[in-house]
Design an enzyme around this catalytic site. Structure first.
Site, PDB file in Angstrom:
ATOM      1  N   HIS A 100       6.079  19.438  11.762  1.00 15.36           N
ATOM      2  CA  HIS A 100       4.928  18.789  11.122  1.00 15.36           C
ATOM      3  C   HIS A 100       4.948  19.003   9.615  1.00 15.36           C
ATOM      4  CE1 HIS A 100       3.550  18.228  15.167  1.00 15.36           C
ATOM      5  NE2 HIS A 100       2.518  17.520  14.729  1.00 15.36           N
ATOM      6  N   GLU A 174     -14.210  -3.036   7.024  1.00 15.76           N
ATOM      7  CA  GLU A 174     -13.219  -4.090   6.766  1.00 15.76           C
ATOM      8  C   GLU A 174     -12.731  -4.604   8.105  1.00 15.76           C
ATOM      9  OE1 GLU A 174      -9.624  -2.621   4.872  1.00 15.76           O
ATOM     10  OE2 GLU A 174      -9.737  -0.725   5.951  1.00 15.76           O
ATOM     11  N   LEU A 198      -9.213  -0.255   2.768  1.00 11.74           N
ATOM     12  CA  LEU A 198      -8.045  -0.476   1.925  1.00 11.74           C
ATOM     13  C   LEU A 198      -8.480  -1.338   0.737  1.00 11.74           C
ATOM     14  CD1 LEU A 198      -4.865  -0.061   1.954  1.00 11.74           C
ATOM     15  CD2 LEU A 198      -4.831  -2.509   2.400  1.00 11.74           C
TER      16      LEU A 198
HETATM   17  N1  PDD Z   1      -2.653  -5.847   5.564  1.00 14.22           N
HETATM   18  N2  PDD Z   1      -7.344  -3.917   5.019  1.00 14.22           N
HETATM   19  C1  PDD Z   1      -6.340  -3.602   5.858  1.00 14.22           C
HETATM   20  C2  PDD Z   1      -6.556  -2.514   6.857  1.00 14.22           C
HETATM   21  C3  PDD Z   1      -5.118  -4.287   5.777  1.00 14.22           C
HETATM   22  O1  PDD Z   1      -4.103  -3.947   6.586  1.00 14.22           O
HETATM   23  C4  PDD Z   1      -4.960  -5.329   4.821  1.00 14.22           C
HETATM   24  C5  PDD Z   1      -3.689  -6.120   4.679  1.00 14.22           C
HETATM   25  C6  PDD Z   1      -6.048  -5.630   3.980  1.00 14.22           C
HETATM   26  C7  PDD Z   1      -5.961  -6.702   2.921  1.00 14.22           C
HETATM   27  O2  PDD Z   1      -5.182  -6.273   1.827  1.00 14.22           O
HETATM   28  P1  PDD Z   1      -4.376  -7.309   0.919  1.00 14.22           P
HETATM   29  O3  PDD Z   1      -5.366  -8.308   0.450  1.00 14.22           O
HETATM   30  O4  PDD Z   1      -3.847  -6.465  -0.181  1.00 14.22           O
HETATM   31  O5  PDD Z   1      -3.316  -7.928   1.793  1.00 14.22           O
HETATM   32  C8  PDD Z   1      -7.215  -4.899   4.101  1.00 14.22           C
HETATM   33  C9  PDD Z   1      -1.360  -6.458   5.452  1.00 14.22           C
HETATM   34  C10 PDD Z   1      -1.359  -7.906   5.139  1.00 14.22           C
HETATM   35  C11 PDD Z   1      -0.539  -6.079   6.667  1.00 14.22           C
HETATM   36  O6  PDD Z   1      -0.688  -4.959   7.112  1.00 14.22           O
HETATM   37  O7  PDD Z   1       0.278  -6.887   7.143  1.00 14.22           O
END
Ligand code: PDD
Length: 280
Positions: A100, A174, A198
């Site tokens: 770990h 989100e 995120l």
């Molecule tokens: N994911 N929140 C989460 C948990 C996400 O995984 C993503 C995007 C977003 C949007 O972030 P952005 O606008 O920077 O793409 C928010 C990407 C697209 C993925 O995991 O494929």
């Protein structure tokens, strides 16, 4: 498909890593998904800054100087097909004896691939469900440890929904792989940045574009009651752009069609993308 792995560009079938890679054993790594439109990487410096923040968040230093990383990303876009692409970049802590605790001296694994991003007609709206946010407390790190997100998205797909909207302590955080906006009294609202979401690049761009266009937009906490009474709900991400949600759980959102504010913001977003293209 040509990918980049630890210093080499090669066909994906020839790209191999050690089974002891801590990315494989522990999901000990971070990633980015960066769209490229007409060969141009979209909001690249913002994505690279977020990568840097994620690396700091897991106590891993960036194995490559930024300029070299940019060159690799550009080469990958050039070597792969598709006018629009979605570039995936992953950095793991690298291979080591399973423990770990991570060793101080370790060579990170850097992997980049790209797939075509098909342009889709404007969405006619999707269904979303609400779910308890079962993730950890560092959702601002773009970690490759996505099992909670995967299971939440699966829960949505099993009932014909496109996304799970995650609720923590009665507030909207989100989506399983997207950020969330709601429209209440004509004002677009998205949750403020925190360790529980995120910081989406698409989210930031929408806020910026709405401010420039003088459209009302706020960063504020959204209660579940507000979510349920919103006239519009959108989920946003680099790959899905801005998707209007027309059904939340069993309830129709607004008129049951993509809303007027979504329509305006969607157009602004498409124009912004278009401006990036060479010779336009
Ligand atoms: N994911 N929140 C989460 C948990 C996400 O995984 C993503 C995007 C977003 C949007 O972030 P952005 O606008 O920077 O793409 C928010 C990407 C697209 C993925 O995991 O494929």
């Amino acid at each position: 498909m040509i990918v980049y792995l630890n210093g080499k560009f090669l066909p994906i079938e020839e790209a191999n890593i050690s089974v002891l890679d801590r990315g494989f054993i522990f999901a000990d790594g971070v990633y980015e998904v960066i769209p490229a439109y007409g060969g141009q990487l979209f909001r690249l410096s913002e994505h690279l800054q977020r990568l840097e923040n994620s690396l700091n968040g897991i106590k891993l230093s960036n194995p490559l100087p930024q300029q070299q990383l940019v060159e690799i990303l550009e080469i990958i876009v050039a070597k792969n097909t598709g006018d629009n692409q979605s570039v995936y970049l992953q950095v793991t802590r690298g291979p080591a004896k399973r423990n770990h605790n991570f060793p101080e001296q370790i060579v990170s694994t850097v992997f980049v691939m790209s797939e075509e991003l098909k342009s889709l007609p404007p969405s006619t709206g999707v269904k979303a469900i609400t779910c308890n946010d079962t993730r950890w407390q560092n959702c601002d790190i773009k970690s490759i440890a996505l099992l909670a997100n995967i299971l939440l998205r699966r829960q949505a797909v099993e009932v014909g929904a496109a996304e799970a909207i995650l609720i923590r302590d009665d507030f909207v955080m989100e989506g399983a792989a997207s950020n969330v906006f709601v429209v209440i009294d004509g004002i677009a609202i998205t949750p403020p940045k925190s360790q529980f979401i995120l910081p989406g690049i698409t989210r930031d761009l929408i806020i910026e574009a709405m401010q420039t266009a003088k459209l009302p937009c706020q960063e504020a906490n959204i209660s579940i009651e507000q979510l349920e009474s919103a006239t519009e709900i959108w989920v946003t991400s680099s790959t899905r752009e801005i998707l209007p949600v027309i059904q939340l759980d069993e309830k129709i959102v607004g008129t049951g069609k993509p809303g007027a504010v979504w329509s305006q913001v969607y157009k602004i977003y498409q124009n912004y993308k278009q401006q990036l293209r060479p010779n336009v």
